[in-house]
Scaffold this active site. Structure first.
Site, PDB file in Angstrom:
ATOM      1  N   GLY A  39       0.821  -1.203   0.000  1.00 35.52           N
ATOM      2  CA  GLY A  39       0.000   0.000   0.000  1.00 35.52           C
ATOM      3  C   GLY A  39       0.857   1.256   0.000  1.00 35.52           C
ATOM      4  N   CYS A  40       0.230   2.376  -0.322  1.00 36.63           N
ATOM      5  CA  CYS A  40       0.986   3.629  -0.463  1.00 36.63           C
ATOM      6  C   CYS A  40       1.497   4.141   0.883  1.00 36.63           C
ATOM      7  CB  CYS A  40       0.141   4.671  -1.177  1.00 36.63           C
ATOM      8  SG  CYS A  40      -1.503   4.941  -0.475  1.00 36.63           S
TER       9      CYS A  40
END
Length: 325
Positions: free
Chosen positions: A134-135
């Site tokens: 995920g970012c």
């Protein structure tokens, strides 16, 4: 030359993947799957691609592509793979959170390797299926990996991170409208953000005796793209000790850099870089980490993983420049 397919082609991360793959010398795009846009030109959705590609979105897939990118909403990748069959030789990079945790990495006979290149490069090179991080998880893990790897997390870690509006995807909601975001700032999912699962998983794998908690406050910024994360925790060494630790840990990292100067988002937007800055205040180490949420936090990292899986130069197709002004 390898062939690539993209599932969920109308979203922000798919748009970035298309731009990167068009300019990747080792790949060609076979299909871009979007049932809601089937038959439309891709530049009708990703409007900057006019003149770059005449491809249409399609509702059909080619089961024999060399690599498949899943750009679907969270919890939708498993459903898609249940309904569609691909060759045993097709490699997969999933950009959702469906396969990131240990309990989810095995699915329909496939094993998904967690694709953080700064931590799992050897495993990624041997993998057929990748769970793209995920970012927020990317920015935060890169901020604390060297501490965990050296067993130096002695107290709780406090993290404050701000993401741009593209982090919420293309679907509209009250908090993604311009009138809400403009000249505004807010937090959300305080201490409970879903990316904490993969962050804690990595820390516990590296530092098995740690009982420290990670307190994470995610925020919405009034800009389009980028993540600015700050993390602080107890550190008994000097600032020079910290810099030496981080520079040694990332000496072979293709996209992660330690800056001796203060950092800001314009240094990384439209690049696949993570830039880290360290500051010592009394017995606390402050680590600032910045990335582009759509590139290093999503599609750029997916291409980086693809490069490793197929034995390409790790930076192939990712030598991008920041728009500084």
């Amino acid at each position: 030359m390898i062939t690539a397919g993209i599932i969920g082609g109308a979203g922000y991360t798919a748009g970035e993947l298309i731009r990167l793959l068009i300019n990747h010398e080792q790949t060609t795009i076979d299909f871009i799957y979007s049932t809601s846009n089937a038959g439309n030109k891709i530049y009708k959705v990703h409007q900057d691609l006019i003149g770059s590609s005449e491809m249409d979105f399609t509702s059909k897939t080619n089961p024999n592509v060399d690599i498949l990118f899943l750009c679907l909403g969270h919890r939708n990748s498993k459903a898609f793979l249940k309904q569609h069959t691909f060759s045993e030789d097709t490699r997969i990079v999933d950009l959702s959170n469906d396969f990131r945790l240990e309990n989810d990495k095995f699915f329909n006979g496939k094993k998904f390797v967690y694709g953080l290149p700064e931590l799992h490069k050897k495993d990624i090179r041997r993998a057929k299926h990748i769970a793209n991080p995920g970012c927020f998880a990317t920015a935060i893990q890169l901020a604390i990996l060297p501490l965990a790897a050296s067993n130096l997390i002695k107290e709780d870690i406090h993290i404050n991170a701000v993401t741009g509006a593209t982090g919420a995807g293309t679907s509209l909601s009250k908090t993604t409208h311009f009138t809400y975001r403009d000249n505004n700032f807010s937090h959300y999912k305080a201490f409970t953000h879903q990316h904490l699962g993969e962050i804690n998983q990595t820390v516990n794998q590296l530092q098995t005796n740690s009982n420290c908690e990670i307190h994470f406050m995610p925020n919405r910024g009034n800009f389009s793209r980028g993540i600015f994360a700050t993390a602080y925790t107890f550190f008994e060494g000097s600032i020079d000790d910290a810099k030496s630790l981080y520079k040694t840990y990332y000496k072979n990292a293709a996209f992660t850099f330690i800056s001796d100067e203060d950092i800001h988002l314009k240094q990384v937007v439209n690049t696949n870089k993570c830039i880290i800055h360290l500051h010592k205040h009394n017995n606390k180490l402050l680590v600032t980490s910045i990335i582009d949420n759509l590139l290093k936090g999503a599609s750029g990292q997916a291409i980086q993983n693809m490069n490793l899986m197929f034995g390409f130069e790790e930076t192939e197709g990712l030598k991008l420049k920041a728009n500084f002004f």
